[in-house]
Design an enzyme around this catalytic site. Sequence first.
Site, PDB file in Angstrom:
ATOM      1  N   ASP A 405       0.912  -1.185   0.187  1.00  0.00           N
ATOM      2  CA  ASP A 405      -0.094   0.032  -0.084  1.00  0.00           C
ATOM      3  C   ASP A 405       0.882   1.046  -0.099  1.00  0.00           C
ATOM      4  O   ASP A 405       2.009   1.050   0.228  1.00  0.00           O
ATOM      5  CB  ASP A 405      -0.852   0.133   1.362  1.00  0.00           C
ATOM      6  CG  ASP A 405      -2.071   1.038   1.225  1.00  0.00           C
ATOM      7  OD1 ASP A 405      -2.092   1.518   0.245  1.00  0.00           O
ATOM      8  OD2 ASP A 405      -2.227   1.358   2.436  1.00  0.00           O
ATOM      9  N   GLU A 408       2.418   4.791  -4.278  1.00  0.00           N
ATOM     10  CA  GLU A 408       2.574   5.869  -5.228  1.00  0.00           C
ATOM     11  C   GLU A 408       3.648   6.647  -5.629  1.00  0.00           C
ATOM     12  O   GLU A 408       3.820   6.687  -6.673  1.00  0.00           O
ATOM     13  CB  GLU A 408       1.241   6.784  -5.102  1.00  0.00           C
ATOM     14  CG  GLU A 408      -0.083   6.141  -5.169  1.00  0.00           C
ATOM     15  CD  GLU A 408      -0.504   5.364  -3.981  1.00  0.00           C
ATOM     16  OE1 GLU A 408      -0.050   5.645  -2.919  1.00  0.00           O
ATOM     17  OE2 GLU A 408      -1.198   4.359  -4.122  1.00  0.00           O
ATOM     18  N   ASP A 483      -9.101   3.851  -1.922  1.00  0.00           N
ATOM     19  CA  ASP A 483     -10.098   4.336  -0.732  1.00  0.00           C
ATOM     20  C   ASP A 483     -11.335   4.931  -1.279  1.00  0.00           C
ATOM     21  O   ASP A 483     -11.379   6.070  -1.331  1.00  0.00           O
ATOM     22  CB  ASP A 483      -9.178   5.356   0.211  1.00  0.00           C
ATOM     23  CG  ASP A 483      -8.004   4.888   0.933  1.00  0.00           C
ATOM     24  OD1 ASP A 483      -7.950   3.561   1.151  1.00  0.00           O
ATOM     25  OD2 ASP A 483      -6.913   5.560   1.372  1.00  0.00           O
TER      26      ASP A 483
HETATM   27  C1  GLC Z   1      -4.693   3.391   3.042  1.00  0.00           C
HETATM   28  C2  GLC Z   1      -5.059   2.169   2.220  1.00  0.00           C
HETATM   29  C3  GLC Z   1      -6.072   1.434   2.880  1.00  0.00           C
HETATM   30  C4  GLC Z   1      -5.569   1.107   4.537  1.00  0.00           C
HETATM   31  C5  GLC Z   1      -5.028   2.136   5.175  1.00  0.00           C
HETATM   32  C6  GLC Z   1      -3.868   1.802   6.291  1.00  0.00           C
HETATM   33  O1  GLC Z   1      -5.542   4.336   3.099  1.00  0.00           O
HETATM   34  O2  GLC Z   1      -5.453   2.457   1.027  1.00  0.00           O
HETATM   35  O3  GLC Z   1      -6.606   0.346   2.516  1.00  0.00           O
HETATM   36  O4  GLC Z   1      -6.395   0.259   5.160  1.00  0.00           O
HETATM   37  O5  GLC Z   1      -4.099   2.885   4.103  1.00  0.00           O
HETATM   38  O6  GLC Z   1      -3.224   1.040   5.959  1.00  0.00           O
END
Ligand code: GLC
Length: 799
Positions: A405, A408, A483
């Site tokens: 995650d 980007e 998200d």
């Molecule tokens: C980001 C991700 C989400 C995750 C969060 C905490 O917002 O997109 O899926 O739960 O980070 O790790």
Amino acid sequence: MITNTELEHKGNLYPTALISYEHDQDTISFLTKNGVRLQITVLRDNMLRLRYATNGIFEHDFSYAVDENHPHGFNKLKVEENNSHVLIHTEKFLCKVAKDDLRVGMYEHGGKTILEDELGFHWEESFEFGGNFVKMSKTSRDQENFFGLGDKPTNFNLKGKRLSMWNTDQYAYGKDTAELYKAVPFYMGLQQNIAYGIFFDNTFKTHFDFCSERRNVTSFWADGGEMNYYFIYGPQMTDVLTTYTDLTGKPELPPMWALGFHQCKWSYYPESKVKEITSKFRELNFPCDAIYLDIDYMDGFRCFTWNKEYFPDPKRMVKELEDDGFKTVVIIDPGIKIDLSYPIFKEALEKDYFCRRADGPYMRGKVWPGECYFPDFTNPEVREWWSGLYRELIGEIGVKGVWNDMNEPAVMEVPGKTFPFDVRHNYDGHHCSHRKAHNVYGMQMARATYEGVKKFNFPKRPFIITRANYSGGQRYTSTWTGDNVATWEHLWLANIQMQRLCMSGMSFAGSDIGGFAEQPSGELYTRWIQLGVFHPFCRVHSSGDHGEQEPWFFGDEVLEISKKFVELRYQLLPYLYTAFYNYVQEGQPILKPLVYFDQEDVQTHYRADEFIFGNQILVCPVQEPNVQGRRMYIPRGKWYNFWNDTLVTGGKEMWVDAPLEICPIFIKEGAVIPKYPVQQYVDELEIDQLSLDIYYKLGKENSEFYEDAHDGYEYRQNIYSLRTFKLTGKTDEIILQQHKSGKFSASYETFKLNFHGLPFEVKKVFFENEEIPLDQLQFNAEEKTMIVNKDFSELHLVG
Ligand code: GLC
């Protein structure tokens, strides 16, 4: 700097007249008076690569997107010229290059235009960064429509849109947000039943305009790098997409458990909470294959560590979960906490693995752990190191999947939400700034993760999911749409985004079911489950601060309906797995938008609610509250309503009933759909009989059914089974022929055949061409079922 009306910009420069050209076996090289070089390489009979160098000197040829093993080669190539053009003939189409200005046109052999340059290649010099803004414009007809570009949250048909590619962490994004988590600079055009594709393999920020600035012009341009694009001729969209995925690659088959239902939340902790959730699934007999641990499982958000207070013995917990049929998937982010007592930080520092700013300082930014440095995943040595870090997590603790995650890369509390442009990257030896490496950072992280998980999980298959990606990244990882929000609009977006990702070579994708931000109503949650079970990746996820999102949270009705749909997904696993097989073998998208399914039918060009799941199941989610049904378009052909077996004739819109417990689902006539019994998780049961749902058709239809061991690599040694069913229906007969290849032998011996829509009473049965008594096949006249040996080659029912 580039302006919004880039095409009119006065600083644009253009190629002048051709002075020479030459060619070798597959590449034709053009040189203009003002020193522009164009290189056209014929990769396939239906694919050309076009590269332009403004001063005659090309960059070193390197691409993260192109699969090094991509199949190429063409049958016939002829280059000739006339007064005005150089003509390149392939077996499939003709490319003309104008001698006076280097403009390029593509034509079918019959003479029809596929695509022509408008201004064609032009550029603007960049004093600030060096190099050029490289630009291309094409003429477009009124009837032309556009599809593709990855995860863009906008209408499915891109006509009239202007979008750009710059991977961005967009918490709670909205419709029409121009930049999201992924960069997939690939689109398809379709006009007059001719489809073509453009893949602009440029990792800088890229821009696409589909008749938005000017009605009959499409253009694409980049903030740096080369004008380097691939033109792919159809005329079918299938040809375009499968050629694109041949070029940029396909993943390996995922383990089947990865296609089950997954439950996630930010975050489940401590261990007792995780167990409470998993036990509840089992107690309620609600199928589930994977449980996710979000950032709180770590010690102070340090990657590859555990919070021992919450998870005192991760290895034991992971094993206990596994014994209960749950695979554990954990999150790993790129930011490494600045902490000299943290061995991973220290090691990366010592080995000089972190990204640096132009003048030497490390790239420092705030993410969940606080101030972090970031590994340069574009450095092959860093990727090797990173993949080694999974030894304990995967090899020893037994975690089965990794969730990458914030790659980007996301940085908090800074303008642009990411690294500044001047950050330096290795880029596999082609050192560059973040302007060029930004869009591949997440892809290279996921690649390193894939290598590690694969190594330490071997001989089982790896499972990776990433938020950021670039074209070609589908070779390493699955993905989700980030998200999103618990609103009806986001349900609509999820449907479109998944179809778009499938049309962009990234089929293994899903949305956060129920919405990540905010809290869905029970009704929205139910409708989202009804859609999500038909997405290649099926996971409920939410940010914990808005309440609960487990299926039992919304009361009995929602629980019961959700369970029914998740059970349906588990029954359809052999069908879905077959669709994955077609995806990894041929690049066929797992979801087929109607335009892809039937491009000749112009009615489909603007449709996006309905889609085909696999090859033969039509789904149309309900996307509004308080409805008892909806209008939907049924594609041409005949379809059985899944819920009541009524046969409808397509090529038109119609009303379908869809109270909360129903999502409109139709089965293509003639289909043979393999089904498992409901299981609580993949491989819970040794399957002793497989069902085949057979939908009568007057005429012929072929269906496929792929099987293997559900995990591991034996399928690569021929240990798989691929069955083709040929159905032929006549007024009072139905013939089912089976052809099988591969050496895999399933646990069951028999098929239970369930006939749907038979228009006659079965009086006789011929099995392998010999008549046998009906009761020998346990024929049930009322239910229209019978049991046959799984390796039959021909079955013939006569009325
Ligand atoms: C980001 C991700 C989400 C995750 C969060 C905490 O917002 O997109 O899926 O739960 O980070 O790790």
